[in-house]
Design a protein around this motif. Structure first.
Motif, PDB file in Angstrom:
ATOM      1  N   ALA A 177       5.837  85.137 105.663  1.00 20.10           N
ATOM      2  CA  ALA A 177       7.213  84.890 106.074  1.00 20.10           C
ATOM      3  C   ALA A 177       8.155  84.714 104.895  1.00 20.10           C
ATOM      4  O   ALA A 177       9.346  85.037 104.982  1.00 20.10           O
ATOM      5  N   ASP A 178       7.650  84.188 103.777  1.00 19.76           N
ATOM      6  CA  ASP A 178       8.518  83.905 102.633  1.00 19.76           C
ATOM      7  C   ASP A 178       8.647  85.082 101.670  1.00 19.76           C
ATOM      8  O   ASP A 178       9.207  84.948 100.586  1.00 19.76           O
ATOM      9  N   HIS A 179       8.139  86.257 102.049  1.00 20.03           N
ATOM     10  CA  HIS A 179       8.240  87.451 101.202  1.00 20.03           C
ATOM     11  C   HIS A 179       9.436  88.315 101.608  1.00 20.03           C
ATOM     12  O   HIS A 179       9.759  88.429 102.788  1.00 20.03           O
ATOM     13  N   ARG A 180      10.060  88.910 100.603  1.00 18.64           N
ATOM     14  CA  ARG A 180      11.020  89.985 100.848  1.00 18.64           C
ATOM     15  C   ARG A 180      10.253  91.298 100.770  1.00 18.64           C
ATOM     16  O   ARG A 180       9.449  91.500  99.863  1.00 18.64           O
ATOM     17  N   GLY A 222      11.367  82.625 106.355  1.00 16.67           N
ATOM     18  CA  GLY A 222      10.899  81.253 106.320  1.00 16.67           C
ATOM     19  C   GLY A 222      10.482  80.886 104.914  1.00 16.67           C
ATOM     20  O   GLY A 222      10.444  81.732 104.011  1.00 16.67           O
ATOM     21  N   GLU A 223      10.181  79.605 104.717  1.00 11.72           N
ATOM     22  CA  GLU A 223       9.783  79.112 103.401  1.00 11.72           C
ATOM     23  C   GLU A 223       8.284  78.937 103.270  1.00 11.72           C
ATOM     24  O   GLU A 223       7.790  78.505 102.232  1.00 11.72           O
ATOM     25  N   GLU A 224       7.551  79.252 104.291  1.00  5.51           N
ATOM     26  CA  GLU A 224       6.102  79.118 104.268  1.00  5.51           C
ATOM     27  C   GLU A 224       5.455  80.499 104.263  1.00  5.51           C
ATOM     28  O   GLU A 224       6.106  81.513 104.497  1.00  5.51           O
ATOM     29  N   GLU A 225       4.140  80.527 103.999  1.00  2.00           N
ATOM     30  CA  GLU A 225       3.410  81.790 103.982  1.00  2.00           C
ATOM     31  C   GLU A 225       2.847  82.145 105.347  1.00  2.00           C
ATOM     32  O   GLU A 225       1.891  82.904 105.450  1.00  2.00           O
ATOM     33  N   ASN A 257      14.204  83.554  92.672  1.00  2.00           N
ATOM     34  CA  ASN A 257      15.393  82.695  92.713  1.00  2.00           C
ATOM     35  C   ASN A 257      15.701  82.102  91.348  1.00  2.00           C
ATOM     36  O   ASN A 257      15.957  80.896  91.209  1.00  2.00           O
ATOM     37  N   ARG A 283       9.472  90.618 112.426  1.00  2.00           N
ATOM     38  CA  ARG A 283      10.545  90.667 111.431  1.00  2.00           C
ATOM     39  C   ARG A 283      11.652  91.619 111.885  1.00  2.00           C
ATOM     40  O   ARG A 283      11.468  92.439 112.782  1.00  2.00           O
ATOM     41  N   ARG A 327       7.459  87.243  97.089  1.00  2.00           N
ATOM     42  CA  ARG A 327       8.321  86.072  97.249  1.00  2.00           C
ATOM     43  C   ARG A 327       9.420  86.092  96.188  1.00  2.00           C
ATOM     44  O   ARG A 327       9.136  86.285  95.005  1.00  2.00           O
ATOM     45  N   PRO A 370      13.200  87.456 103.582  1.00  2.00           N
ATOM     46  CA  PRO A 370      12.329  86.353 104.022  1.00  2.00           C
ATOM     47  C   PRO A 370      12.877  85.687 105.275  1.00  2.00           C
ATOM     48  O   PRO A 370      14.091  85.581 105.474  1.00  2.00           O
TER      49      PRO A 370
END
Length: 295
Positions: A192-195, A224-227, A254, A10, A251, A222
């Motif tokens: 990947a999808d976590h801030r 990506g949109e996946e975990e 939004n 990251r 995550r 984030p």
């Protein structure tokens, strides 16, 4: 992810220094680490404040639509709420309160002596804004822990390093307290999808190539949109002190965010309803119990 595929690293997207304020009618001093002025960059986290207080503290007040996570850094925090909970938390203890449909509580320095706390507001998704209220005292001794070479990690919420923290969540949140020895390198795995944010409590650390010191917060958005797993690299310099870092990740929701004082909902109409419900007594009676004498 197979052994032949390295975990993507990251980056740090921004670093901010906390804003320190003077005393007010409630606290001896206050600092704002996460301000609620651009929730799109902090979602699902809304506010992170640091408070030093003896008296008067935070007397009875309501909340709806959020979870508050309070970490005691020093002193003793006395608390009470409209669910009937009352007690005192000591350094390292965490209070995880789900305001949900509505709660009234207070936070004071035990015996009006001294408390130094961090409080994080975690947003709740629209379909869980009005969940039943819930209170969790997460004592330091109950945190899940694991250790590596030069690093120890207390897991308050979520799972990391093969252990799972004690907090129950309405929205998945990873909450860690890291202690790193000098000249230590550590890779913290994150979806990947976590801030994620890292707030440095003590010392200095390099996070994904960015130098961050005590009183500063670093954000990693984030990727990506996946975990899928990603890794946030941390390293400490040669020094005489250990570095302590509060790391939280989640995550983003939004969703629209509308705040009205202690209430956080998705529309102005919901905020108006929150005030109407509070004044109608639907959050329960404001407790009138006496202060704690012992702990």
């Amino acid at each position: 992810m197979s052994d032949s595929q390295p975990v993507p690293l990251r980056r740090v997207d921004r670093v901010h220094t906390k804003t320190v304020f003077g005393p007010d009618t409630q606290v001896d001093a206050k600092a704002v680490i996460i301000a609620p002025d651009n929730v799109g960059l902090t979602d699902p986290f809304l506010v992170l404040s640091e408070d030093w207080f003896s008296s008067a503290g935070f007397s009875w007040h309501p909340h709806r639509g959020v979870e508050t996570v309070t970490l005691v850094l020093d002193g003793v925090l006395e608390h009470g709420d409209s669910l009937g909970n009352a007690g005192a938390l000591e350094p390292g203890d965490v209070q995880w309160m789900t305001a949900g449909s509505g709660i009234i509580h207070r936070e004071l320095a035990f015996r009006d002596e001294y408390a130094h706390t961090l409080q994080l507001w975690v947003n709740l998704p629209a379909d869980r804004k009005l969940v039943a209220t819930r209170y969790q005292d997460l004592r330091a001794r109950a945190h899940a822990e694991y250790a590596g070479d030069g690093v120890s990690v207390a897991v308050v919420s979520g799972s990391s390093g093969g252990v799972t923290g004690p907090a129950a969540n309405h929205w998945p949140i990873l909450g860690l307290l890291l202690t790193l020895d000098p000249a230590t390198e550590h890779l913290q795995l994150l979806p990947a999808d976590h801030r994620a944010f890292c707030y440095v409590l003590d010392g200095r650390v390099t996070i994904a190539g960015r130098s961050v010191e005590s009183g500063q917060i670093a954000w990693s958005d984030p990727v990506g949109e996946e975990e899928n797993a990603t890794a946030l690299p941390l390293s400490t310099p040669e020094a005489d002190e250990r570095t302590r870092v509060m790391l939280f990740a989640g995550r983003p929701l939004n969703e629209p965010v509308v705040a009205g004082g202690p209430f956080v909902m998705n529309s102005k109409a919901q905020i108006q309803q929150a005030f109407a419900d509070f004044h109608a007594g639907k959050f329960g009676d404001i407790p009138r119990r006496a202060r704690l004498l012992t702990r």
